[in-house]
Scaffold this motif. Structure first.
Motif, PDB file in Angstrom:
ATOM      1  N   ASN A  48       0.865  -1.174   0.000  1.00 44.95           N
ATOM      2  CA  ASN A  48       0.000   0.000   0.000  1.00 44.95           C
ATOM      3  C   ASN A  48       0.907   1.232   0.000  1.00 44.95           C
ATOM      4  O   ASN A  48       2.115   1.116  -0.210  1.00 44.95           O
ATOM      5  N   LEU A  49       0.353   2.394   0.242  1.00 41.95           N
ATOM      6  CA  LEU A  49       1.171   3.607   0.214  1.00 41.95           C
ATOM      7  C   LEU A  49       2.258   3.565   1.282  1.00 41.95           C
ATOM      8  O   LEU A  49       3.406   3.965   1.037  1.00 41.95           O
ATOM      9  N   ASN A  50       1.932   3.062   2.467  1.00 40.15           N
ATOM     10  CA  ASN A  50       2.922   2.986   3.533  1.00 40.15           C
ATOM     11  C   ASN A  50       4.071   2.056   3.161  1.00 40.15           C
ATOM     12  O   ASN A  50       5.241   2.346   3.430  1.00 40.15           O
ATOM     13  N   PHE A  51       3.748   0.924   2.515  1.00 38.53           N
ATOM     14  CA  PHE A  51       4.768   0.018   1.982  1.00 38.53           C
ATOM     15  C   PHE A  51       5.670   0.775   1.012  1.00 38.53           C
ATOM     16  O   PHE A  51       6.898   0.716   1.102  1.00 38.53           O
ATOM     17  N   LEU A  52       5.042   1.463   0.057  1.00 39.27           N
ATOM     18  CA  LEU A  52       5.787   2.133  -0.997  1.00 39.27           C
ATOM     19  C   LEU A  52       6.743   3.177  -0.429  1.00 39.27           C
ATOM     20  O   LEU A  52       7.922   3.227  -0.811  1.00 39.27           O
ATOM     21  N   ILE A  53       6.249   3.994   0.498  1.00 30.58           N
ATOM     22  CA  ILE A  53       7.091   5.022   1.106  1.00 30.58           C
ATOM     23  C   ILE A  53       8.241   4.373   1.871  1.00 30.58           C
ATOM     24  O   ILE A  53       9.400   4.784   1.780  1.00 30.58           O
ATOM     25  N   GLY A  54       7.926   3.346   2.647  1.00 35.93           N
ATOM     26  CA  GLY A  54       8.956   2.669   3.422  1.00 35.93           C
ATOM     27  C   GLY A  54      10.021   2.022   2.553  1.00 35.93           C
ATOM     28  O   GLY A  54      11.212   2.073   2.873  1.00 35.93           O
ATOM     29  N   CYS A  55       9.597   1.426   1.450  1.00 37.84           N
ATOM     30  CA  CYS A  55      10.541   0.741   0.565  1.00 37.84           C
ATOM     31  C   CYS A  55      11.501   1.698  -0.129  1.00 37.84           C
ATOM     32  O   CYS A  55      12.598   1.300  -0.525  1.00 37.84           O
ATOM     33  N   MET A  56      11.112   2.945  -0.252  1.00 31.45           N
ATOM     34  CA  MET A  56      11.991   3.916  -0.889  1.00 31.45           C
ATOM     35  C   MET A  56      13.203   4.237  -0.020  1.00 31.45           C
ATOM     36  O   MET A  56      14.213   4.742  -0.511  1.00 31.45           O
ATOM     37  N   HIS A  57      13.112   3.940   1.274  1.00 29.41           N
ATOM     38  CA  HIS A  57      14.191   4.269   2.205  1.00 29.41           C
ATOM     39  C   HIS A  57      14.788   3.027   2.870  1.00 29.41           C
ATOM     40  O   HIS A  57      15.684   3.163   3.693  1.00 29.41           O
ATOM     41  N   ASP A  58      14.294   1.853   2.517  1.00 27.56           N
ATOM     42  CA  ASP A  58      14.751   0.621   3.152  1.00 27.56           C
ATOM     43  C   ASP A  58      14.963  -0.423   2.056  1.00 27.56           C
ATOM     44  O   ASP A  58      14.003  -1.035   1.573  1.00 27.56           O
ATOM     45  N   PHE A  61      13.640  -4.009   2.781  1.00 29.56           N
ATOM     46  CA  PHE A  61      12.174  -4.036   2.702  1.00 29.56           C
ATOM     47  C   PHE A  61      11.737  -4.060   1.237  1.00 29.56           C
ATOM     48  O   PHE A  61      10.883  -4.855   0.838  1.00 29.56           O
ATOM     49  N   ARG A  62      12.349  -3.199   0.437  1.00 29.50           N
ATOM     50  CA  ARG A  62      12.036  -3.155  -1.001  1.00 29.50           C
ATOM     51  C   ARG A  62      12.333  -4.496  -1.658  1.00 29.50           C
ATOM     52  O   ARG A  62      11.532  -5.000  -2.459  1.00 29.50           O
ATOM     53  N   GLN A  63      13.473  -5.084  -1.316  1.00 27.37           N
ATOM     54  CA  GLN A  63      13.846  -6.348  -1.942  1.00 27.37           C
ATOM     55  C   GLN A  63      12.873  -7.456  -1.583  1.00 27.37           C
ATOM     56  O   GLN A  63      12.638  -8.374  -2.378  1.00 27.37           O
ATOM     57  N   SER A  64      12.265  -7.376  -0.398  1.00 23.94           N
ATOM     58  CA  SER A  64      11.293  -8.402  -0.016  1.00 23.94           C
ATOM     59  C   SER A  64      10.083  -8.390  -0.937  1.00 23.94           C
ATOM     60  O   SER A  64       9.489  -9.437  -1.208  1.00 23.94           O
ATOM     61  N   VAL A  65       9.701  -7.205  -1.410  1.00 25.37           N
ATOM     62  CA  VAL A  65       8.582  -7.114  -2.352  1.00 25.37           C
ATOM     63  C   VAL A  65       9.017  -7.615  -3.728  1.00 25.37           C
ATOM     64  O   VAL A  65       8.288  -8.359  -4.394  1.00 25.37           O
ATOM     65  N   VAL A  72       0.475  -7.326  -5.203  1.00 24.97           N
ATOM     66  CA  VAL A  72      -0.750  -6.661  -5.642  1.00 24.97           C
ATOM     67  C   VAL A  72      -0.945  -5.348  -4.894  1.00 24.97           C
ATOM     68  O   VAL A  72      -0.473  -5.179  -3.771  1.00 24.97           O
ATOM     69  N   ALA A  73      -1.647  -4.425  -5.529  1.00 24.49           N
ATOM     70  CA  ALA A  73      -1.837  -3.084  -4.966  1.00 24.49           C
ATOM     71  C   ALA A  73      -2.923  -3.102  -3.901  1.00 24.49           C
ATOM     72  O   ALA A  73      -4.103  -3.225  -4.201  1.00 24.49           O
ATOM     73  N   ASP A  74      -2.510  -2.939  -2.641  1.00 20.45           N
ATOM     74  CA  ASP A  74      -3.440  -2.936  -1.524  1.00 20.45           C
ATOM     75  C   ASP A  74      -3.939  -1.528  -1.210  1.00 20.45           C
ATOM     76  O   ASP A  74      -4.767  -1.354  -0.327  1.00 20.45           O
ATOM     77  N   GLY A  75      -3.447  -0.515  -1.892  1.00 22.98           N
ATOM     78  CA  GLY A  75      -3.855   0.859  -1.609  1.00 22.98           C
ATOM     79  C   GLY A  75      -4.360   1.576  -2.843  1.00 22.98           C
ATOM     80  O   GLY A  75      -3.779   1.450  -3.922  1.00 22.98           O
ATOM     81  N   MET A  76      -5.432   2.350  -2.689  1.00 20.74           N
ATOM     82  CA  MET A  76      -5.982   3.101  -3.823  1.00 20.74           C
ATOM     83  C   MET A  76      -4.991   4.111  -4.394  1.00 20.74           C
ATOM     84  O   MET A  76      -4.969   4.337  -5.607  1.00 20.74           O
ATOM     85  N   PRO A  77      -4.121   4.766  -3.572  1.00 23.65           N
ATOM     86  CA  PRO A  77      -3.145   5.678  -4.180  1.00 23.65           C
ATOM     87  C   PRO A  77      -2.276   5.002  -5.244  1.00 23.65           C
ATOM     88  O   PRO A  77      -1.907   5.631  -6.236  1.00 23.65           O
ATOM     89  N   LYS A 181       9.141  -6.019   9.587  1.00 24.72           N
ATOM     90  CA  LYS A 181       9.602  -7.240  10.248  1.00 24.72           C
ATOM     91  C   LYS A 181       8.919  -8.470   9.641  1.00 24.72           C
ATOM     92  O   LYS A 181       9.548  -9.526   9.476  1.00 24.72           O
ATOM     93  N   GLY A 182       7.637  -8.346   9.307  1.00 19.85           N
ATOM     94  CA  GLY A 182       6.910  -9.481   8.755  1.00 19.85           C
ATOM     95  C   GLY A 182       7.478  -9.944   7.425  1.00 19.85           C
ATOM     96  O   GLY A 182       7.669 -11.148   7.197  1.00 19.85           O
ATOM     97  N   GLN A 183       7.768  -8.994   6.545  1.00 16.03           N
ATOM     98  CA  GLN A 183       8.358  -9.356   5.249  1.00 16.03           C
ATOM     99  C   GLN A 183       9.746  -9.983   5.452  1.00 16.03           C
ATOM    100  O   GLN A 183      10.114 -10.961   4.790  1.00 16.03           O
ATOM    101  N   ALA A 184      10.522  -9.402   6.371  1.00 13.46           N
ATOM    102  CA  ALA A 184      11.856  -9.938   6.654  1.00 13.46           C
ATOM    103  C   ALA A 184      11.770 -11.343   7.243  1.00 13.46           C
ATOM    104  O   ALA A 184      12.578 -12.225   6.904  1.00 13.46           O
ATOM    105  N   TRP A 185      10.793 -11.574   8.127  1.00 12.78           N
ATOM    106  CA  TRP A 185      10.617 -12.890   8.734  1.00 12.78           C
ATOM    107  C   TRP A 185      10.283 -13.931   7.669  1.00 12.78           C
ATOM    108  O   TRP A 185      10.804 -15.059   7.693  1.00 12.78           O
ATOM    109  N   ILE A 186       9.418 -13.562   6.753  1.00 12.94           N
ATOM    110  CA  ILE A 186       9.041 -14.504   5.688  1.00 12.94           C
ATOM    111  C   ILE A 186      10.263 -14.885   4.856  1.00 12.94           C
ATOM    112  O   ILE A 186      10.525 -16.076   4.619  1.00 12.94           O
TER     113      ILE A 186
END
Length: 371
Positions: A48-58, A61-65, A72-77, A181-186
């Motif tokens: 979602n948008l929070n994922f996207l913003i976070g991945c730009m600086h981590d 986290f980005r690599q986990s996606v 899939v897009a979980d956010g309307m933005p 943490k969840g993406q990293a754990w997976i």
């Protein structure tokens, strides 16, 4: 349980460095059901948008996606961004909506409910979610849950924990540890987990437990679900405030210039992709403009490059430009080469550097040195 390289090119677009599958809710439900039948691994991410913003600086986290089998897009933005760029996603596909569909849709003939394991969530939530899910017949049944509490990824990944999840016989592992943490754990445990369907669906356990109510459908469709979420969880306003400010910066500094540039490219020379091999290295050369969607001939060449078992040097000096679809394919090429212990070497020519920045893939030259 390994996830093989995709034989058919994924239909994806790139939004600020994240590959997003062009998929409907129905298609995602079908993909999940097929993974359950075949026991073929699918690691599903729901940015979602929070994922996207976070991945730009981590980067991790980005690599986990990027390393997910489907995103899939979980956010309307994200859906609105795709439309502005001329590569429209068909609809928003929320993790909670997907979970609900799998539970409420009629089961295909001859199939039993999908066995679910809840891992994470606040104290008591996973147990309550399990009891509520199993209190009525549906397409999902909970066969286990665990609330591991706080700790590092390694502390939450002890062999006995993984053994309990595997022994449950679950086909669907729902993780809720916080997105990063969840993406990293997976990713940390993916090779040891025997569950075919794995996804971090942070709010699903709370929704299933009844501790938080979902927004009305009309608010979900119109992108106003965040208002409802703040009502249900007041502390979320800080996250939404930060994400909203970051979104405005992205829109004016990257999204709008990128969208305007793409509008001016309608008469560009058609792209051509060629592969040559020399001294144990594959040379991939792209000439002309690569439109959206990426032409089948170019997709086929990218697939060949990913399967050569050699390092790939990408030459874009004769390319005049590309859209978000090709940017996503570069992410997948880099990923697939890494899976084969190879690497992508790429040096964007000056006239394409702003496209790398707008698409959020300007880190690729540095990332391509992996391995």
């Amino acid at each position: 349980m390994d996830s093989p390289l995709t034989k058919t090119p994924r239909k994806v677009i790139c939004l600020f460095g994240l590959p997003i599958d062009v998929a409907t809710m129905d298609e995602t439900v079908q993909r999940i059901r097929e993974a359950r039948r075949s026991r073929q691994r699918i690691f599903l991410s729901t940015p979602n948008l929070n994922f996207l913003i976070g991945c730009m600086h981590d980067a991790a986290f980005r690599q986990s996606v990027i390393d997910s089998d489907m995103s899939v897009a979980d956010g309307m933005p994200l859906v609105w961004m795709s439309r502005l760029l001329g590569v429209p996603l068909p609809e928003r596909v929320t993790g909670s909506g997907l979970f609900e569909r799998l539970n409420t849709d009629p089961l295909p003939a001859g199939e039993e409910p999908i066995k679910v394991f809840f891992f994470g969530g606040p104290p008591g939530a996973a147990e309550a979610a399990s009891q509520r899910l199993n209190s009525h017949a549906g397409g999902l049944i909970c066969v286990g849950y665990e609330t591991p509490g706080f700790g590092s990824v390694e502390e939450l990944s002890k062999p006995d924990v993984i053994a309990r999840i595997n022994a449950s016989g679950a086909s669907f592992l729902v993780v809720a540890l916080g997105a990063v943490k969840g993406q990293a754990w997976i990713l940390h445990n993916l090779a040891q987990l025997q569950v075919p369907i794995i996804s971090h669906l942070g709010a699903v356990i709370n929704f299933s437990a009844g501790t938080i109510n979902r927004a009305p459908p009309w608010m979900q469709r119109t992108g106003l679900e965040w208002v409802w979420r703040i009502k249900e969880e007041p502390l979320l306003w800080r996250r939404y405030w930060r994400d909203g400010k970051a979104l405005l910066s992205l829109v004016f500094n990257k999204l709008l210039p990128h969208a305007l540039w793409l509008r001016w490219q309608s008469k560009q020379t058609a792209a051509r992709a060629t592969l040559t091999s020399q001294a144990g290295v594959t040379h991939l050369k792209i000439e002309g403009f690569i439109p959206d969607p990426v032409p089948e001939t170019v997709l086929s060449t990218l697939q060949q490059a990913a399967s050569t078992n050699k390092p790939v040097i990408l030459d874009l000096h004769q390319a005049t430009g590309f859209g978000p679809s090709f940017a996503a394919q570069l992410l997948l090429l880099d990923k697939n080469l890494t899976l084969r212990d190879q690497r992508l070497q790429i040096s964007p020519p000056p006239h394409l550097k702003r496209l790398f920045e707008w698409n959020g893939i300007n880190y690729l030259p540095k990332a391509s040195t992996r391995g």
